[in-house]
Scaffold this motif. Structure first.
Motif, short mmCIF file in Angstrom:
data_model
loop_
_atom_site.label_atom_id
_atom_site.label_comp_id
_atom_site.label_asym_id
_atom_site.label_seq_id
_atom_site.Cartn_x
_atom_site.Cartn_y
_atom_site.Cartn_z
N ARG A 132 9.48 3.98 -6.92
CA ARG A 132 10.30 5.17 -6.61
C ARG A 132 10.56 5.94 -7.89
NH1 ARG A 132 13.10 3.02 -1.90
NH2 ARG A 132 12.01 4.08 -0.22
N GLY A 171 -12.14 2.58 8.42
CA GLY A 171 -11.00 2.55 7.51
C GLY A 171 -11.06 1.40 6.54
N SER A 231 5.30 7.25 -0.15
CA SER A 231 5.54 6.60 1.14
C SER A 231 4.95 5.20 1.11
CB SER A 231 5.00 7.43 2.29
OG SER A 231 3.64 7.18 2.49
N PHE A 232 5.74 4.26 1.57
CA PHE A 232 5.31 2.86 1.59
C PHE A 232 4.63 2.61 2.91
CE2 PHE A 232 8.59 3.12 -1.53
CZ PHE A 232 8.16 2.27 -2.53
N ARG A 233 3.30 2.57 2.84
CA ARG A 233 2.55 2.46 4.08
C ARG A 233 2.48 1.03 4.58
NH1 ARG A 233 -0.96 6.71 5.12
NH2 ARG A 233 -2.83 5.49 5.42
N ARG A 234 2.57 0.12 3.66
CA ARG A 234 2.43 -1.28 4.08
C ARG A 234 3.10 -2.14 3.03
NH1 ARG A 234 -2.62 -4.84 4.03
NH2 ARG A 234 -3.62 -3.18 2.88
N THR A 235 3.91 -3.08 3.45
CA THR A 235 4.49 -4.05 2.53
C THR A 235 4.34 -5.41 3.18
OG1 THR A 235 6.21 -2.42 2.19
CG2 THR A 235 6.52 -4.55 1.14
N VAL A 281 -8.88 -0.85 5.71
CA VAL A 281 -8.26 -2.15 6.01
C VAL A 281 -9.28 -3.16 6.53
CG1 VAL A 281 -6.46 -3.29 7.35
CG2 VAL A 281 -6.08 -1.00 6.47
N ARG A 338 1.32 5.58 -0.65
CA ARG A 338 0.65 6.88 -0.74
C ARG A 338 1.52 7.79 -1.59
NH1 ARG A 338 -2.05 9.71 4.27
NH2 ARG A 338 -3.70 8.32 3.57
N GLU A 349 0.87 -1.16 0.00
CA GLU A 349 0.00 0.00 0.00
C GLU A 349 0.91 1.21 0.00
OE1 GLU A 349 -2.88 0.02 3.19
OE2 GLU A 349 -3.21 2.15 2.86
#
Lengths: 320, 537
Positions: free
Chosen positions: A118, A266, A126-130, A268, A59, A57
């Protein structure tokens, strides 16, 4: 001065639920077939917990250009890549299928995707979730989920059998299986991702449904002792009507809480809560239209616990 | 029903007070908590990684790799024993889970057996006192075929030791990286769970954990055969990641398999900037035994190249100019500041006994966690408001009692979560909100029953009494089945799902206390004081 009360169900009802049971059974059978059919034809949209693979996820500082990112990621040779907007135009959810060649390959793919993103979006990303799940782990998670569901089912059946008579146990089990199949069907029809929290949702629906069923069964057991000569069908009708107000009240409070979660909780947990809403509606329906009439067809014996018979007026009333 | 034994009232009130006391620390920031008096509980709810941000890594210890490596080293032992005894052999190699070798000359069978018998070492004595078992079993077949395999018991011991050691090394490496409050646990037979709060991008940590970091010092093979480009037995061909040949491809080296000094004997390693060359290097120092070995090797091999090998890659292969007697040295291999520091860290923390693979990774950035907390809060407040208003609208004063019980339920739940240090996750918050909806069920059952009893013509006290009594078994049955599924969910689930099971289970269990006992106490007080002649449930 009594305040006016909100009554969703009239104070006293005499609805002939059992007379409608054949219609209800037909509806139930149709829905069950539909669910099973959807599961067979459409199958599940398995999340990475069960299918393995990668979820990210991210942003982006500005509105994400899904087309550009998609074409770049598809060109990386990582197999199927799915993108979707996730809650807002700046948030993107990326799913990459499981990579051939074990755990190292998953990690390498994560690195590739990260680098590609990138490059596309620039440093503002921004990498919110990996998350990635290797093939071995996902296989074990499937196994765990199936075992957990079966254990719950058997546990419930044994508990109800132990506390009631065997017909109640069987009725509760069939009702629970019905609710599980319907909830699974909901996932197949909607295409909601099926992952570990979905299993949690299914198990919760199971817990809720059995809770509801037990309340009705409890009343049937009580009235069986109280009204020894009443016809079973009339008796079950009486019980369902007596507990109807409670059934509706509790369903509504639970649904209110869940609606708040779906709307404000939210992205998720949205599908998690949405599936529970469906399940609770089904659980409510099934305790009235599946669990109760099943007892008629399971040929519940009358007076099985006659020794414990009590009258309508317990001696202890009013002495406290 | 109006009469509550004094001790019961005390128990109910004390339980509520304790719950509030344990819940209160969550209202403060950590700094404020530090200033509270010592007798106050100071534990807050433990937020899961999905709420505070952080990384979850599931690592698998490659035990097969350990086994492979041991078999290979067994082959080397066999080779050196047979060579030392001048025994001619053929077909030495790994076959399945064993090492096989064929002795050529029938006259040498017995000498060979004697030579090979030197290899097995006694196993560490078990708690049964050790039956004198050896770690390697030797079977002699017909026509000079010897099969060497590892004893079953030894294998298991090795595997267990490898896992415990891996956990230790992982812990040391993570401590060196300066992650706060890491959690490292063993899971199952060959897995390690690493949880790193606050680490949103675990890429570098994964890299460091995934490196075995087995460092060895060996001689470069300078025999004519090796120079001609062949790899003689007892040597191996290794590539270098850092040095490139004239053609731009990574250089290859023929290196002797024999390990002169092992990285285990390193005492310290530090990255440093070499002032003369301006390059990053890693300075190392051996312990005394390693230093002695290193001194001997360098003394005997002046003028020859030796290789510093890390995980089967040559880092550098300098020529020994003079004996190094002090036990310390320097590795230079085209490092930059990060690679030099990483290598130094790995050498300080020690080598993993087996390769580690990341089989599952879940990393949540701190801002997503903060968003989830905010969303969870909003949903909880709104869900709570909806339920409370609805219950009040349906039951009036009784609904008010039920709502007070519900608030207490939530407070006790937070208090219990803090006390048990259970982990609150996003699905856990959903569990709390769901609990709000379901916890009212006990009160709904009771109130509906009271209504019914009243319709049957009972008086005020009689209806309340019968309502509680009759509803009791239903509440018990229905809640126990829900708790049953929550327990199953807890034991099977991981991470977030577990958090859901915990809040659901505790919430429902607490609801039996608040909805039944607390609510009943409130009702009893109300009836005692007001003496109502009729109930408007």
């Amino acid at each position: 001065m009594p305040m006016p009360r909100l009554r969703l169900v009239p104070t006293e009802t005499h609805w002939p639920f059992m007379r409608w049971r054949n219609f209800a059974f037909a509806l139930t059978a149709a829905l069950t077939l539909l669910s099973a059919g959807a599961m067979y034809v459409q199958g599940f949209n398995f999340g990475i917990d069960f299918a393995g693979g990668i979820v990210m996820e991210v942003r982006t500082p500005e509105r994400a250009d899904l087309g550009k990112i998609r074409s770049h990621l598809s060109g990386l040779g990582l197999g199927e890549v799915a993108l979707q907007e996730f809650g807002s135009p700046n948030d993107v959810l990326i799913r990459v299928q499981r990579q051939e060649g074990g755990d190292e390959a998953q990690k390498a793919a994560v690195d590739k995707v990260t680098a590609a993103l990138r490059e596309d979006v620039g440093e503002g990303i921004s990498f919110r979730r990996t998350e990635f799940v290797g093939p071995k782990v996902s296989g074990e998670l499937i196994e765990g989920a199936v075992i957990a569901t079966l254990i719950s089912l058997v546990g419930i059946m044994l508990y109800v059998w132990f506390r009631f008579e065997w017909q109640f146990g069987v009725g509760a089990a069939i009702t629970t299986i019905h609710d599980v199949v319907m909830t699974l069907g909901f996932f197949a029809v909607t295409g909601y991702e099926f992952n570990l929290s979905s299993v949690a949702a299914v198990l919760t629906v199971m817990g809720y449904s059995i809770n509801d069923t037990v309340v009705v069964y409890d009343r049937i057991r009580e009235n069986l002792r109280k009204f020894k000569t009443m016809d079973l069908q009339a008796l079950i009708d009486l019980c369902v009507n007596q507990t109807l107000s409670r059934t509706v009240m509790t369903s509504i409070t639970t649904l209110l809480a869940l609606v708040a979660l779906v709307v404000f909780g939210g992205e998720v947990i949205r599908s998690f809560c949405a599936s529970m809403i469906f399940g609770i509606l089904i659980g409510t329906y099934s305790s009235i239209f599946v669990a109760a009439p099943l007892l008629i067809h399971l040929k519940l014996r009358r007076g099985g616990q006659g020794a414990a018979a009590t009258t309508d007026q317990p001696a202890s009333a009013g002495t406290a | 029903m109006l009469y509550f034994a004094p001790w019961k009232i005390v128990v109910i009130l004390v339980t509520c007070l304790l719950g509030i006391l344990f819940a209160v620390p969550n209202l403060f920031t950590r700094e404020q908590l530090a200033t509270l008096p010592g007798w106050m509980p100071a534990q807050q709810v433990n937020l899961g990684l999905d709420l505070r941000g952080g990384a979850y890594l599931l690592l698998e210890v490659d035990l097969e790799g350990v086994q492979r490596e041991r078999l290979e080293s067994l082959v080397e032992s066999v080779r050196s024993e047979l060579q030392a005894g001048r025994i001619r052999y053929t077909g030495l190699g790994v076959v399945g889970n064993a090492v096989q070798v064929r002795i050529r000359d029938a006259a040498q069978f017995d000498t060979a057996r004697e030579a090979l018998n030197k290899i097995p070492q006694p196993l560490s004595a078990g708690f049964l006192g050790g039956s004198g078992g050896k770690d390697v079993q030797i079977e002699a077949g017909p026509d000079g075929l010897f099969t060497l395999s590892f004893a079953e018991q030894g294998l298991k011991e090795r595997a267990d030791a490898a896992i415990s050691e891996s956990i230790e090394i992982v812990r040391r490496r993570i401590d060196e990286l300066g992650v706060t409050e890491p959690s490292i646990q063993r899971q199952g037979a060959d897995r390690i769970i690493v949880q790193l709060p606050g680490v949103g991008d675990p890429g570098r940590i994964e890299e460091i954990l995934g490196t075995t970091a087995k460092m060895t010092f060996r001689m470069v093979d300078t025999s004519p055969e090796a120079i001609a480009g062949r790899t003689p037995p007892g040597s191996m061909l290794l590539t270098s990641d850092t040095e490139r040949g004239a053609d731009g491809k990574p250089r290859t080296f023929v290196v002797r398999k024999k390990i002169e000094v092992d990285g285990d004997e390193l005492e310290n390693a530090q990255a440093a900037l070499n002032q003369q060359t301006g390059q990053w290097v890693v300075n190392f120092r051996f312990n005394s035994a390693g230093g002695r070995k290193f001194a001997n090797v360098t003394k005997e091999n002046v003028g020859k190249p030796f290789a510093i090998v890390l995980d089967n890659k040559v880092i550098s292969a300098p020529v020994i100019r003079e004996p190094i007697l002090g036990g310390s040295g320097q590795i230079s291999g085209n490092f930059n500041v990060q690679t030099a520091n990483d290598l130094a860290l790995l050498l300080r923390a020690g080598a993993l006994p087996a390769p580690l693979n990341v089989v599952e990774r879940r990393a949540i950035g701190p801002d997503l966690g903060a968003d989830s907390i905010r969303a969870g809060w909003i949903a909880s407040v709104i869900g709570f408001a909806l339920v409370v208003v609805f219950v009040f609208a349906a039951y009036g004063l009784f609904g008010l009692f039920a709502n007070i019980a519900l608030v207490l339920n939530l407070v006790l739940l937070v208090g219990l979560l803090s006390l048990l240090q259970a982990t609150l996750t996003l699905p856990g918050i959903a569990g709390i909100v769901l609990t709000m909806g379901m916890a009212v069920d006990a009160n709904v059952l009771i109130f509906e029953r009271i209504r019914e009893e009243q319709r049957l013509g009972r008086g005020v006290i009689g209806s309340i009494d019968a309502g509680f009594k009759r509803a009791m078994s239903t509440i018990l049955d229905s809640n126990l089945t829900t708790i049953l599924t929550a327990i199953v969910l807890f034991s099977f689930g991981t991470g977030p799902v577990r958090g859901f099971a915990v809040t659901l289970m505790l919430g429902i269990a607490i609801s039996m206390f608040t909805a039944i006992w607390v609510c009943r106490l409130m009702l009893a007080e109300w009836v005692r004081r007001r003496r109502p002649r009729q109930l408007y449930v």
